[in-house]
Write a protein that holds these residues in place. Structure first.
Motif, PDB file in Angstrom:
ATOM      1  N   SER A  87       0.865  -1.004  -0.164  1.00  0.00           N
ATOM      2  CA  SER A  87      -0.058  -0.137   0.080  1.00  0.00           C
ATOM      3  C   SER A  87       0.984   1.256   0.053  1.00  0.00           C
ATOM      4  O   SER A  87       0.398   2.507   0.121  1.00  0.00           O
ATOM      5  CB  SER A  87      -0.870   0.048   1.140  1.00  0.00           C
ATOM      6  OG  SER A  87      -0.063  -0.044   2.464  1.00  0.00           O
ATOM      7  N   CYS A  88       2.214   1.076  -0.289  1.00  0.00           N
ATOM      8  CA  CYS A  88       3.013   2.310  -0.313  1.00  0.00           C
ATOM      9  C   CYS A  88       3.693   2.710  -1.475  1.00  0.00           C
ATOM     10  O   CYS A  88       3.874   1.826  -2.157  1.00  0.00           O
ATOM     11  CB  CYS A  88       4.173   1.951   0.802  1.00  0.00           C
ATOM     12  SG  CYS A  88       3.558   1.973   2.580  1.00  0.00           S
ATOM     13  N   ASP A  89       3.894   3.881  -1.526  1.00  0.00           N
ATOM     14  CA  ASP A  89       4.424   4.447  -2.900  1.00  0.00           C
ATOM     15  C   ASP A  89       5.937   4.421  -2.919  1.00  0.00           C
ATOM     16  O   ASP A  89       6.777   4.548  -3.664  1.00  0.00           O
ATOM     17  CB  ASP A  89       4.190   5.925  -3.260  1.00  0.00           C
ATOM     18  CG  ASP A  89       2.669   5.956  -3.422  1.00  0.00           C
ATOM     19  OD1 ASP A  89       2.134   5.164  -4.306  1.00  0.00           O
ATOM     20  OD2 ASP A  89       1.933   6.571  -2.562  1.00  0.00           O
ATOM     21  N   ALA A  90       6.693   4.448  -1.391  1.00  0.00           N
ATOM     22  CA  ALA A  90       8.202   4.540  -1.318  1.00  0.00           C
ATOM     23  C   ALA A  90       8.444   3.917   0.037  1.00  0.00           C
ATOM     24  O   ALA A  90       7.634   4.124   0.948  1.00  0.00           O
ATOM     25  CB  ALA A  90       8.523   6.128  -1.226  1.00  0.00           C
ATOM     26  N   VAL A  91       9.478   3.298   0.038  1.00  0.00           N
ATOM     27  CA  VAL A  91       9.929   2.459   1.401  1.00  0.00           C
ATOM     28  C   VAL A  91      11.417   3.050   1.885  1.00  0.00           C
ATOM     29  O   VAL A  91      12.260   3.043   0.804  1.00  0.00           O
ATOM     30  CB  VAL A  91      10.101   0.901   1.306  1.00  0.00           C
ATOM     31  CG1 VAL A  91      10.763   0.390   2.157  1.00  0.00           C
ATOM     32  CG2 VAL A  91       8.824   0.512   0.652  1.00  0.00           C
ATOM     33  N   ILE A  92      11.487   3.508   2.940  1.00  0.00           N
ATOM     34  CA  ILE A  92      12.895   3.734   3.303  1.00  0.00           C
ATOM     35  C   ILE A  92      13.182   2.649   4.463  1.00  0.00           C
ATOM     36  O   ILE A  92      12.554   2.894   5.348  1.00  0.00           O
ATOM     37  CB  ILE A  92      12.982   5.192   3.893  1.00  0.00           C
ATOM     38  CG1 ILE A  92      12.657   6.296   2.910  1.00  0.00           C
ATOM     39  CG2 ILE A  92      14.255   5.532   4.532  1.00  0.00           C
ATOM     40  CD1 ILE A  92      12.408   7.619   3.614  1.00  0.00           C
ATOM     41  N   HIS A  93      14.254   1.978   4.008  1.00  0.00           N
ATOM     42  CA  HIS A  93      14.463   0.826   4.747  1.00  0.00           C
ATOM     43  C   HIS A  93      15.580   1.230   5.798  1.00  0.00           C
ATOM     44  O   HIS A  93      16.738   1.472   5.471  1.00  0.00           O
ATOM     45  CB  HIS A  93      15.027  -0.401   3.918  1.00  0.00           C
ATOM     46  CG  HIS A  93      15.363  -1.495   4.764  1.00  0.00           C
ATOM     47  ND1 HIS A  93      14.378  -2.108   5.789  1.00  0.00           N
ATOM     48  CD2 HIS A  93      16.520  -2.277   4.907  1.00  0.00           C
ATOM     49  CE1 HIS A  93      15.155  -3.206   6.429  1.00  0.00           C
ATOM     50  NE2 HIS A  93      16.074  -3.283   5.627  1.00  0.00           N
TER      51      HIS A  93
END
Length: 81
Positions: free
Chosen positions: A67-73
Motif C-alpha cells: 500500500s506504499c509508494d516509497a520505502v525507506i529501509h
C-alpha cells in the motif's frame, strides 16, 4: 504519496521520520517491533502511523509495502553481545 519507514522507532529511523515531517510529508507509516519502544518517536505519534510487524516475516512486509509508494529501509538487527 504514502511512505513506509522500516525501523522508524530506532535512532536513525526517528531522525528520518522527523526529516520527512519537516519536509512536508504527511502520509507516513513506520514499522515497530512487538518488543520495541516508541520512546524516540512518541512526540510524533499524531503525525505517523505505527504498524507492528516482524520485518523477517516476508508476508507481513509484503502486505505493508503493497500500500506504499516509497520505502525507506532503516531497520536492522542490533546486538550488544
Amino acid at each position: 504519496m504514502k511512505i513506509l519507514v522500516t525501523g522508524g522507532t530506532g535512532f536513525l529511523g526517528a531522525h528520518i521520520l522527523q526529516a520527512l515531517i519537516n519536509n512536508g510529508y504527511q502520509n507516513i507509516t513506520s514499522t515497530k517491533r512487538s518488543s520495541g519502544s516508541i520512546e524516540l518517536v512518541s512526540y510524533l505519534s499524531s503525525e505517523i502511523d505505527l504498524v507492528e510487524i516482524d520485518i523477517s516475516d516476508l508476508s507481513a512486509v509484503i502486505e505493508v509495502i503493497g500500500s506504499c509508494d516509497a520505502v525507506i529501509h532503516a531497520a536492522s538487527l542490533v546486538s550488544f553481545a
